[in-house]
Design an enzyme around this catalytic site. Structure first.
Site, short mmCIF file in Angstrom:
data_model
loop_
_atom_site.label_atom_id
_atom_site.label_comp_id
_atom_site.label_asym_id
_atom_site.label_seq_id
_atom_site.Cartn_x
_atom_site.Cartn_y
_atom_site.Cartn_z
N THR A 46 10.59 14.03 -48.48
CA THR A 46 11.10 14.35 -48.98
C THR A 46 12.74 14.82 -48.37
O THR A 46 12.38 14.20 -47.40
CB THR A 46 11.64 16.46 -49.73
OG1 THR A 46 11.73 17.11 -48.72
CG2 THR A 46 10.65 16.81 -51.15
N ILE A 110 9.80 18.71 -45.04
CA ILE A 110 10.72 19.16 -45.43
C ILE A 110 12.40 18.58 -44.53
O ILE A 110 12.07 19.25 -42.71
CB ILE A 110 11.32 20.47 -46.26
CG1 ILE A 110 12.44 20.67 -46.52
CG2 ILE A 110 11.30 21.68 -44.63
CD1 ILE A 110 12.84 22.70 -47.11
N ILE A 141 8.49 19.31 -40.95
CA ILE A 141 9.53 19.84 -40.74
C ILE A 141 10.60 18.12 -40.11
O ILE A 141 9.68 17.60 -39.11
CB ILE A 141 10.40 20.79 -39.32
CG1 ILE A 141 9.67 22.20 -39.94
CG2 ILE A 141 11.82 20.30 -39.49
CD1 ILE A 141 10.26 22.49 -40.94
N LYS A 142 11.20 17.75 -40.58
CA LYS A 142 11.78 16.62 -40.89
C LYS A 142 13.35 16.76 -39.84
O LYS A 142 13.82 17.26 -40.29
CB LYS A 142 11.68 15.95 -42.50
CG LYS A 142 11.17 15.18 -43.15
CD LYS A 142 11.40 14.46 -44.10
CE LYS A 142 11.84 13.01 -43.99
NZ LYS A 142 11.69 12.17 -45.00
N ILE A 143 12.94 16.26 -38.64
CA ILE A 143 14.40 15.95 -37.51
C ILE A 143 14.23 14.56 -37.58
O ILE A 143 13.49 13.59 -36.90
CB ILE A 143 13.46 16.51 -36.35
CG1 ILE A 143 12.83 18.23 -36.94
CG2 ILE A 143 14.57 17.13 -35.44
CD1 ILE A 143 12.65 18.68 -35.74
#
Length: 378
Positions: A46, A110, A141-143
């Site tokens: 996402t 996310i 976790i998207k960074i």
């Protein structure tokens, strides 16, 4: 339900097929479960643009927005609740895949608030917060892979949290991302975390590279320049895969990873993102067929997923051993007058700006919906 043959062949070639989309309707209607059963989908990504689109369509979120309005939630709190609820539900749908793959797949990503892309400390704080809120082991976790993102990646991995590094456009930045991941694993080991439970992917963007470089080639207009259109994106990804092999798959610099692997550390897989073909002159499965290799992920918009199911081809490994050929494409691009450093800098900036813009639209729309819901309940 039978798996689609083309996508089954892609999976058999070592590519994990992920869907680049999520909405509450996909989850509630059983569509996501159906794509897992019939299209070989083993993960979901996402981003702020995807959530902005989901919340702007239909009425799936109306009841929750009304409830949040009655609780006095502001737009930021409402978006955090809504998006983490969707991601948690998707994690639960994909839990059997997660278990069956030993934690490699069955993942849902996310993204941290894109407004934090240039603030490492706030990125880390929100990553930890999102990890706790969703509370599922198959979360990523998207960074973003900005300069400020690199130390944040290391710090979040060091907390024992699995990370999807996003918005990677250049091979030098990708090298730095792999280094940040390995640094994070070392720190996680020192902190007493089980390395076997920490996973990561590095999302390398493809089609946007072609879109920007093609525009510049057409402006140059020479026959040599025009002949290079549509070649940069795949060449860039192949160079990235050669770097991945160098670090994680028996290359000259694999010793660092091997030491961590002996302590349970997992490789950071390359993920091909932005794989929807933007130019109608190119095959609509271009960024799938030409990017097949073991231990890779391809996250597909549904349109591209269905196109590959219909007429996609798997011709074996189309990544390994092609670095020299890919490097020549880049030499030719430079000779034609393309400033590659400028291209990658622009794409990163635009990537962050695009997500910030979508986040802004999401905040604005949610603020309006909260206001309407609050007025309706008075």
């Amino acid at each position: 339900m039978a798996q689609n043959e083309n996508l089954a062949a892609l999976s058999a070639a070592g590519v994990s097929v992920w869907l680049d989309d999520l909405s509450r309707d996909r989850i509630k209607s059983g569509n996501l479960a159906d794509l897992i059963a019939t299209r070989g989908v083993v993960g979901v990504t996402t981003n702020p643009s995807i959530f902005q689109a989901a919340l702007s369509q239909g009425h799936d979120y109306d009841a929750q927005v009304k409830e949040l309005a009655q609780q006095g939630a502001d737009a930021d709190a409402a978006i955090r609740t809504i998006t983490t609820d969707d991601v948690r539900a998707a994690c639960d749908v994909l839990a059997p895949v997660f278990e069956a793959s030993g934690g490699v797949d069955g993942r849902v990503s996310i993204e941290v608030d894109p407004r934090l892309a240039f603030d490492a400390d706030k990125t880390v704080a929100q990553a930890v917060e999102l990890w706790k809120i969703v509370d599922r082991p198959n979360l990523f976790i998207k960074i973003p892979a900005t300069e400020a993102g690199l130390p944040a990646i290391t710090a979040v991995i060091a907390e024992g949290i699995s990370v999807n590094v996003t918005l990677i456009f250049s091979v030098p930045r990708y090298r730095a991302v792999m280094g940040a991941y390995l640094d994070g694993l070392r720190a996680a080991k020192v902190a007493g975390h089980d390395l076997a439970k920490i996973h990561s992917v590095a999302s390398f963007f493809v089609s946007r590279v072609d879109t920007e470089i093609d525009k510049r080639l057409e402006a140059i207009g020479t026959p040599e320049a025009l002949a290079l259109r549509g070649k940069a994106g795949v060449a860039n990804a192949r160079l990235a895969y050669a770097e991945y092999q160098d670090v994680f798959d028996g290359g000259a610099h694999t010793s660092t990873y091997n030491h961590l692997a002996s302590q349970g550390g997992n490789r950071q897989r390359p993920l091909w993102a932005s794989t929807g073909v933007k130019n109608p002159d190119y095959p609509d499965t271009l960024y799938v067929t030409e990017l097949v290799g073991t231990n890779t992920v391809n996250t597909l918009p549904e349109k591209t997923l269905q196109a590959f199911a219909d007429h996609g081809e798997v011709r074996g490994d189309t990544l390994s051993g092609l670095a020299v050929e890919a490097a020549q494409v880049f030499a030719d691009l430079a000779a034609a007058g393309i400033d590659l450093a400028d291209v990658f800098e622009l794409l990163e900036r635009e990537g962050v700006d695009k997500f910030e813009s979508s986040w802004g639209e999401l905040l604005e729309a949610t603020t309006g919906e909260l206001r309407t819901a609050a007025a309706g309940s008075n």
